[in-house]
Design a protein around this motif. Structure first.
Motif, PDB file in Angstrom:
ATOM      1  N   GLY A 290       0.794  -1.229   0.000  1.00  0.00           N
ATOM      2  CA  GLY A 290       0.000   0.000   0.000  1.00  0.00           C
ATOM      3  C   GLY A 290       0.824   1.275   0.000  1.00  0.00           C
ATOM      4  N   GLY A 291       2.152   1.148  -0.095  1.00  0.00           N
ATOM      5  CA  GLY A 291       3.019   2.324  -0.132  1.00  0.00           C
ATOM      6  C   GLY A 291       2.852   3.118  -1.407  1.00  0.00           C
ATOM      7  N   LYS A 292       2.960   4.438  -1.298  1.00  0.00           N
ATOM      8  CA  LYS A 292       2.697   5.308  -2.449  1.00  0.00           C
ATOM      9  C   LYS A 292       3.859   6.250  -2.806  1.00  0.00           C
ATOM     10  CE  LYS A 292      -1.436   3.859  -3.430  1.00  0.00           C
ATOM     11  NZ  LYS A 292      -1.677   3.158  -4.713  1.00  0.00           N
ATOM     12  N   TRP A 293       5.012   6.063  -2.157  1.00  0.00           N
ATOM     13  CA  TRP A 293       6.147   6.952  -2.482  1.00  0.00           C
ATOM     14  C   TRP A 293       7.443   6.160  -2.324  1.00  0.00           C
ATOM     15  CZ3 TRP A 293       6.040  12.641  -2.868  1.00  0.00           C
ATOM     16  CH2 TRP A 293       7.311  13.205  -3.004  1.00  0.00           C
ATOM     17  N   VAL A 294       8.141   5.959  -3.419  1.00  0.00           N
ATOM     18  CA  VAL A 294       9.406   5.213  -3.413  1.00  0.00           C
ATOM     19  C   VAL A 294      10.526   6.094  -3.935  1.00  0.00           C
ATOM     20  CG1 VAL A 294      10.669   3.220  -4.316  1.00  0.00           C
ATOM     21  CG2 VAL A 294       8.232   3.009  -3.787  1.00  0.00           C
ATOM     22  N   GLN A 295      11.615   6.148  -3.176  1.00  0.00           N
ATOM     23  CA  GLN A 295      12.827   6.802  -3.659  1.00  0.00           C
ATOM     24  C   GLN A 295      13.863   5.712  -3.918  1.00  0.00           C
ATOM     25  OE1 GLN A 295      16.533   9.438  -2.018  1.00  0.00           O
ATOM     26  NE2 GLN A 295      14.509  10.092  -1.294  1.00  0.00           N
TER      27      GLN A 295
ATOM     28  N   ILE B 209       5.917  18.448  11.427  1.00  0.00           N
ATOM     29  CA  ILE B 209       6.690  17.845  10.338  1.00  0.00           C
ATOM     30  C   ILE B 209       5.697  17.353   9.292  1.00  0.00           C
ATOM     31  CG2 ILE B 209       8.043  15.789   9.729  1.00  0.00           C
ATOM     32  CD1 ILE B 209       9.786  17.971  10.860  1.00  0.00           C
ATOM     33  N   HIS B 210       5.978  17.606   8.021  1.00  0.00           N
ATOM     34  CA  HIS B 210       5.022  17.286   6.957  1.00  0.00           C
ATOM     35  C   HIS B 210       4.912  15.786   6.703  1.00  0.00           C
ATOM     36  CE1 HIS B 210       2.786  17.883   3.189  1.00  0.00           C
ATOM     37  NE2 HIS B 210       3.527  16.914   2.697  1.00  0.00           N
ATOM     38  N   SER B 211       6.072  15.099   6.704  1.00  0.00           N
ATOM     39  CA  SER B 211       6.060  13.690   6.347  1.00  0.00           C
ATOM     40  C   SER B 211       7.298  12.989   6.910  1.00  0.00           C
ATOM     41  CB  SER B 211       5.998  13.526   4.824  1.00  0.00           C
ATOM     42  OG  SER B 211       5.679  12.202   4.476  1.00  0.00           O
ATOM     43  N   ILE B 212       7.406  11.686   6.651  1.00  0.00           N
ATOM     44  CA  ILE B 212       8.489  10.853   7.172  1.00  0.00           C
ATOM     45  C   ILE B 212       9.114  10.062   6.038  1.00  0.00           C
ATOM     46  CG2 ILE B 212       9.070   8.968   8.761  1.00  0.00           C
ATOM     47  CD1 ILE B 212       8.085  11.335  10.294  1.00  0.00           C
ATOM     48  N   ALA B 213      10.436   9.919   6.062  1.00  0.00           N
ATOM     49  CA  ALA B 213      11.132   9.053   5.119  1.00  0.00           C
ATOM     50  C   ALA B 213      11.879   7.980   5.901  1.00  0.00           C
ATOM     51  CB  ALA B 213      12.108   9.858   4.263  1.00  0.00           C
ATOM     52  N   VAL B 214      11.775   6.738   5.446  1.00  0.00           N
ATOM     53  CA  VAL B 214      12.401   5.615   6.150  1.00  0.00           C
ATOM     54  C   VAL B 214      13.061   4.661   5.163  1.00  0.00           C
ATOM     55  CG1 VAL B 214      10.801   5.690   8.116  1.00  0.00           C
ATOM     56  CG2 VAL B 214      10.249   4.276   6.123  1.00  0.00           C
ATOM     57  N   SER B 215      14.019   3.898   5.667  1.00  0.00           N
ATOM     58  CA  SER B 215      14.634   2.828   4.882  1.00  0.00           C
ATOM     59  C   SER B 215      14.485   1.505   5.626  1.00  0.00           C
ATOM     60  CB  SER B 215      16.114   3.122   4.610  1.00  0.00           C
ATOM     61  OG  SER B 215      16.277   4.138   3.665  1.00  0.00           O
ATOM     62  N   GLY B 216      15.297   1.333   6.675  1.00  0.00           N
ATOM     63  CA  GLY B 216      15.325   0.087   7.414  1.00  0.00           C
ATOM     64  C   GLY B 216      13.988  -0.334   7.998  1.00  0.00           C
ATOM     65  N   LEU B 217      13.187   0.637   8.424  1.00  0.00           N
ATOM     66  CA  LEU B 217      11.888   0.337   9.008  1.00  0.00           C
ATOM     67  C   LEU B 217      11.042  -0.508   8.059  1.00  0.00           C
ATOM     68  CD1 LEU B 217       9.804   0.826  11.315  1.00  0.00           C
ATOM     69  CD2 LEU B 217       9.034   2.829  10.029  1.00  0.00           C
ATOM     70  N   ILE B 218      11.144  -0.223   6.760  1.00  0.00           N
ATOM     71  CA  ILE B 218      10.388  -0.971   5.754  1.00  0.00           C
ATOM     72  C   ILE B 218      11.187  -2.166   5.243  1.00  0.00           C
ATOM     73  CG2 ILE B 218       9.425  -0.856   3.413  1.00  0.00           C
ATOM     74  CD1 ILE B 218       7.648   0.467   5.517  1.00  0.00           C
ATOM     75  N   THR B 219      12.441  -1.945   4.908  1.00  0.00           N
ATOM     76  CA  THR B 219      13.261  -3.008   4.321  1.00  0.00           C
ATOM     77  C   THR B 219      13.291  -4.251   5.199  1.00  0.00           C
ATOM     78  OG1 THR B 219      14.683  -1.393   3.197  1.00  0.00           O
ATOM     79  CG2 THR B 219      15.576  -3.606   3.494  1.00  0.00           C
ATOM     80  N   LEU B 220      13.453  -4.059   6.490  1.00  0.00           N
ATOM     81  CA  LEU B 220      13.628  -5.180   7.417  1.00  0.00           C
ATOM     82  C   LEU B 220      12.322  -5.697   8.009  1.00  0.00           C
ATOM     83  CD1 LEU B 220      16.751  -3.754   9.298  1.00  0.00           C
ATOM     84  CD2 LEU B 220      16.713  -5.326   7.342  1.00  0.00           C
ATOM     85  N   SER B 221      11.208  -5.083   7.640  1.00  0.00           N
ATOM     86  CA  SER B 221       9.923  -5.443   8.235  1.00  0.00           C
ATOM     87  C   SER B 221       9.274  -6.630   7.530  1.00  0.00           C
ATOM     88  CB  SER B 221       8.970  -4.250   8.192  1.00  0.00           C
ATOM     89  OG  SER B 221       7.689  -4.620   8.643  1.00  0.00           O
ATOM     90  N   GLU B 222       8.696  -7.529   8.322  1.00  0.00           N
ATOM     91  CA  GLU B 222       7.920  -8.644   7.781  1.00  0.00           C
ATOM     92  C   GLU B 222       6.481  -8.207   7.515  1.00  0.00           C
ATOM     93  OE1 GLU B 222       9.057 -11.640   6.941  1.00  0.00           O
ATOM     94  OE2 GLU B 222      11.088 -10.974   7.488  1.00  0.00           O
ATOM     95  N   ASN B 223       6.096  -7.068   8.103  1.00  0.00           N
ATOM     96  CA  ASN B 223       4.740  -6.541   7.923  1.00  0.00           C
ATOM     97  C   ASN B 223       4.819  -5.067   7.559  1.00  0.00           C
ATOM     98  OD1 ASN B 223       2.054  -5.800   7.999  1.00  0.00           O
ATOM     99  ND2 ASN B 223       1.621  -6.753   9.975  1.00  0.00           N
ATOM    100  N   LYS B 224       5.112  -4.806   6.291  1.00  0.00           N
ATOM    101  CA  LYS B 224       5.291  -3.432   5.816  1.00  0.00           C
ATOM    102  C   LYS B 224       3.997  -2.627   5.901  1.00  0.00           C
ATOM    103  CE  LYS B 224       9.100  -4.672   2.745  1.00  0.00           C
ATOM    104  NZ  LYS B 224       9.455  -5.844   3.551  1.00  0.00           N
ATOM    105  N   GLN B 225       2.884  -3.311   5.707  1.00  0.00           N
ATOM    106  CA  GLN B 225       1.595  -2.629   5.757  1.00  0.00           C
ATOM    107  C   GLN B 225       1.340  -2.011   7.130  1.00  0.00           C
ATOM    108  OE1 GLN B 225      -1.785  -5.119   4.881  1.00  0.00           O
ATOM    109  NE2 GLN B 225      -3.103  -3.380   4.419  1.00  0.00           N
ATOM    110  N   LYS B 226       1.852  -2.651   8.173  1.00  0.00           N
ATOM    111  CA  LYS B 226       1.662  -2.152   9.529  1.00  0.00           C
ATOM    112  C   LYS B 226       2.273  -0.768   9.704  1.00  0.00           C
ATOM    113  CE  LYS B 226       2.296  -3.543  14.368  1.00  0.00           C
ATOM    114  NZ  LYS B 226       2.862  -4.570  15.281  1.00  0.00           N
ATOM    115  N   SER B 227       3.482  -0.568   9.168  1.00  0.00           N
ATOM    116  CA  SER B 227       4.148   0.733   9.266  1.00  0.00           C
ATOM    117  C   SER B 227       3.432   1.789   8.435  1.00  0.00           C
ATOM    118  CB  SER B 227       5.606   0.613   8.814  1.00  0.00           C
ATOM    119  OG  SER B 227       6.334  -0.227   9.667  1.00  0.00           O
TER     120      SER B 227
END
Length: 208
Positions: free
Chosen positions: A28-33, A180-198
């Motif tokens: 469900g993510g909508k922004w990828v860098q 703060i307008h928004s958040i950018a993350v790497s490890g939080l998503i990369t290492l997660s087994e449940n990306k939708q939760k974040s």
């Protein structure tokens, strides 16, 4: 600019950058860098093309880190430029009006510099220590962000700030509460087994 959880891809021992991009979009993510370091132009271009197709299929935004030329070649939505990269002013001069340009900053002076160059948002960090980036700027913490926001208000400057650097879901509310307008993350998503939760946690806080 929409409030989206921004995912920055990184090297993974068993998964490619395009796989990580796909997994985030499927969740469900909508922004990828797309952030790839020390690879050939041909590898970066091929990966960027693959990620462009994925993000298009899922209606997500694709930003290319550092490389404006690659971003334009694959028709990405924008580019994110660090302190040592191409000038954000030069990027603005050579891109369409709706092309997204982001810059990296650690201080209010740097934020204002990018603002004057016409960027759409500024990635400000790090929030806390992170291993993702080798040459880390001074850690800001919540007080550092608050100070920058206060100074920007005094200068009558409004621009979306995106917090980055070692952020976890329990930080979302604190960062949202100081505007703060928004958040950018790497490890939080990369290492997660449940990306939708974040992603859901972000949406619950930032899209009330």
């Amino acid at each position: 600019m929409k409030k989206q959880l921004q995912y920055i891809t990184q090297n993974h021992p068993t998964k490619s950058h395009e796989t990580l991009c796909l997994e985030f979009c499927e969740a469900g993510g909508k922004w990828v860098q797309l952030r790839m370091k020390n690879v050939s132009d041909s590898v970066l271009l091929a990966t960027a093309k693959a990620c462009r197709k994925i993000t298009t299929d899922y209606g997500a935004t694709l930003i290319i880190n550092d490389r404006l030329d690659i971003a334009l070649k694959v028709n990405a939505d924008g580019v994110h430029l660090g302190q040592e990269d191409l000038s954000t002013a030069l990027a603005r001069e050579n891109t369409p009006k709706d092309f997204i340009i982001g810059g990296t900053a650690n201080t209010c002076v740097e934020v204002i510099h990018h603002y004057n160059n016409g960027v759409d948002y500024v990635g400000v960090g790090p929030f806390r220590y992170t291993k993702t980036k080798k040459q880390l700027s001074p850690v800001l913490g919540i007080h550092g962000y608050r100070s920058i926001l206060v100074d920007l208000k005094k200068a009558k400057i409004e621009i979306p700030l995106v917090a980055i650097g070692g952020i976890v879901t329990t930080d979302f509310s604190d960062l949202h509460n100081i505007n703060i307008h928004s958040i950018a993350v790497s490890g939080l998503i990369t290492l997660s087994e449940n990306k939708q939760k974040s992603i859901t946690a972000f949406n619950n806080v930032f899209k009330k």
